[in-house]
Motif scaffolding. Structure first.
Motif, mmCIF file in Angstrom:
data_model
loop_
_atom_site.group_PDB
_atom_site.id
_atom_site.type_symbol
_atom_site.label_atom_id
_atom_site.label_comp_id
_atom_site.label_asym_id
_atom_site.label_seq_id
_atom_site.Cartn_x
_atom_site.Cartn_y
_atom_site.Cartn_z
ATOM 1 N N CYS A 116 -2.510 -2.691 -9.358
ATOM 2 C CA CYS A 116 -2.950 -2.148 -8.040
ATOM 3 C C CYS A 116 -3.652 -0.831 -8.475
ATOM 4 O O CYS A 116 -3.444 -0.141 -9.680
ATOM 5 C CB CYS A 116 -1.597 -1.593 -7.428
ATOM 6 S SG CYS A 116 -0.642 -3.164 -6.698
ATOM 7 N N LEU A 120 0.846 -1.162 -0.055
ATOM 8 C CA LEU A 120 -0.146 0.084 -0.002
ATOM 9 C C LEU A 120 0.879 1.211 -0.023
ATOM 10 O O LEU A 120 0.726 2.241 -0.783
ATOM 11 C CB LEU A 120 -0.956 -0.103 1.141
ATOM 12 C CG LEU A 120 -1.906 1.323 1.278
ATOM 13 C CD1 LEU A 120 -2.815 1.250 0.319
ATOM 14 C CD2 LEU A 120 -2.852 0.904 2.709
ATOM 15 N N TYR A 121 1.951 1.247 0.752
ATOM 16 C CA TYR A 121 2.552 2.401 0.800
ATOM 17 C C TYR A 121 3.669 2.579 -0.406
ATOM 18 O O TYR A 121 3.522 3.997 -0.872
ATOM 19 C CB TYR A 121 3.829 2.252 2.119
ATOM 20 C CG TYR A 121 4.716 3.324 2.127
ATOM 21 C CD1 TYR A 121 4.421 4.306 3.077
ATOM 22 C CD2 TYR A 121 6.145 3.521 1.344
ATOM 23 C CE1 TYR A 121 5.284 5.394 3.240
ATOM 24 C CE2 TYR A 121 6.726 4.679 1.572
ATOM 25 C CZ TYR A 121 6.471 5.636 2.559
ATOM 26 O OH TYR A 121 7.515 6.623 2.801
ATOM 27 N N THR A 156 2.755 1.794 -3.579
ATOM 28 C CA THR A 156 1.529 2.163 -4.414
ATOM 29 C C THR A 156 1.161 3.466 -4.226
ATOM 30 O O THR A 156 1.139 4.201 -5.349
ATOM 31 C CB THR A 156 0.359 1.267 -4.370
ATOM 32 O OG1 THR A 156 0.731 -0.091 -4.303
ATOM 33 C CG2 THR A 156 -0.796 1.827 -5.227
ATOM 34 N N ARG A 157 0.701 4.106 -3.011
ATOM 35 C CA ARG A 157 0.555 5.442 -2.828
ATOM 36 C C ARG A 157 1.850 6.192 -3.371
ATOM 37 O O ARG A 157 1.569 7.272 -3.787
ATOM 38 C CB ARG A 157 0.125 5.549 -1.318
ATOM 39 C CG ARG A 157 -1.283 5.095 -1.230
ATOM 40 C CD ARG A 157 -1.562 5.154 0.289
ATOM 41 N NE ARG A 157 -2.771 4.963 0.685
ATOM 42 C CZ ARG A 157 -3.389 4.784 2.024
ATOM 43 N NH1 ARG A 157 -2.651 5.143 3.123
ATOM 44 N NH2 ARG A 157 -4.539 4.577 2.101
ATOM 45 N N LEU A 158 3.218 5.902 -3.046
ATOM 46 C CA LEU A 158 4.197 6.812 -3.170
ATOM 47 C C LEU A 158 4.477 6.956 -4.627
ATOM 48 O O LEU A 158 4.921 7.985 -5.237
ATOM 49 C CB LEU A 158 5.351 6.079 -2.525
ATOM 50 C CG LEU A 158 6.634 6.661 -2.534
ATOM 51 C CD1 LEU A 158 6.718 8.159 -1.833
ATOM 52 C CD2 LEU A 158 7.914 6.016 -1.904
ATOM 53 N N LYS A 205 0.430 -6.393 -8.679
ATOM 54 C CA LYS A 205 0.732 -7.112 -7.321
ATOM 55 C C LYS A 205 0.265 -8.466 -7.791
ATOM 56 O O LYS A 205 -0.606 -8.918 -8.588
ATOM 57 C CB LYS A 205 -0.556 -6.611 -6.309
ATOM 58 C CG LYS A 205 -0.288 -7.249 -5.135
ATOM 59 C CD LYS A 205 -1.480 -6.911 -4.011
ATOM 60 C CE LYS A 205 -1.645 -7.717 -2.944
ATOM 61 N NZ LYS A 205 -2.784 -7.468 -2.049
ATOM 62 N N LYS A 265 2.593 5.497 -7.527
ATOM 63 C CA LYS A 265 1.417 5.423 -8.473
ATOM 64 C C LYS A 265 0.924 6.984 -9.195
ATOM 65 O O LYS A 265 0.933 6.994 -10.400
ATOM 66 C CB LYS A 265 -0.022 5.040 -7.877
ATOM 67 C CG LYS A 265 -1.071 4.653 -8.676
ATOM 68 C CD LYS A 265 -0.881 3.471 -9.625
ATOM 69 C CE LYS A 265 -2.292 2.971 -10.296
ATOM 70 N NZ LYS A 265 -1.767 1.810 -11.058
ATOM 71 N N PRO A 266 1.167 7.769 -8.274
ATOM 72 C CA PRO A 266 0.986 9.334 -9.025
ATOM 73 C C PRO A 266 2.144 9.669 -9.974
ATOM 74 O O PRO A 266 1.969 10.517 -10.892
ATOM 75 C CB PRO A 266 1.343 10.282 -7.743
ATOM 76 C CG PRO A 266 0.995 9.396 -6.485
ATOM 77 C CD PRO A 266 1.335 7.898 -6.830
#
Length: 205
Positions: free
Chosen positions: A205, A161-162, A164-166, A176, A168-169
């Motif tokens: 993801c 999750l970390y 992906t959030r970091l 995954k 993906k932008p």
């Protein structure tokens, strides 16, 4: 006069040290200890020499951080491996397990751990900054893929999750792997068929 340990003391020490190995309890450590004691001296010396040689020669790959004897591991140095797809794993042993499946032809990035705030393991304690640097070094993000192959645990999911959030932008494709493993299972010990299907059926993801 210096203290000289008895045979019982030496055996207890050997069992104690062997029991510190992952997956080795006291009973297994005891069996290993007696196996080594029953072996001839040359065999024990070869084992000792192999351990010391490995410890002296093996280091981390300067690119993906798996174990190697050279500056770059065989996978990173192989021109036939795709540089557009990077598989992120927790440990070097996971690289070997996924390679055995034969379903991934890119390169790897070994984190050497997962996020675990309870244990005091944050982003700076694992190889996340190095992963970010690798992604930023790509001149063109389009067509690049990050495959997250972390163990199905609370810590593994938090790390997925970390990341992906970091990242993906940035417009990076992040996938995954599908799991045929139970929650709390380990990629390292999964059979190659399970890992192969998990890699083939990865989802974005």
């Amino acid at each position: 006069m210096s203290f000289q340990p008895t045979a019982a003391d030496a055996l207890s020490t050997l069992v104690h040290e062997l029991s510190k190995l992952p997956g080795i309890g006291e009973k297994s450590a005891t069996r290993l200890a007696f196996h080594l004691l029953n072996a001839d001296a040359d065999r024990v010396k070869r084992l000792t020499d192999a351990l010391l040689r490995a410890k002296a020669k093996i280091r981390l790959c300067g690119h993906c951080f798996t174990y190697t004897e050279d500056e770059r591991c065989e996978i990173c140095a192989n021109p036939l491996r795709s540089q557009d797809s990077v598989c992120v794993v927790e440990r070097p042993s996971d690289v070997r397990a996924i390679e055995a499946s034969g379903k991934f032809k890119g390169t790897y990035h070994v984190l050497h751990g997962t996020l675990s705030p309870v244990d005091g393991v944050g982003p700076d304690q694992i190889r996340l900054q190095e992963l970010l640097s690798r992604v930023r070094a790509w001149e063109e993000i389009s067509g690049k893929e990050l495959v997250l192959a972390l163990n199905p645990s609370v810590e593994g999911e938090a790390t997925v999750l970390y990341i992906t959030r970091l990242l993906k932008p940035l417009g990076l494709k992040i996938s995954k792997i599908a799991y045929g493993l139970p929650m709390g299972g380990s990629i390292e010990y999964a059979d190659r068929g399970t890992l192969g299907r998990a890699m083939e059926n990865r989802t974005e993801c």
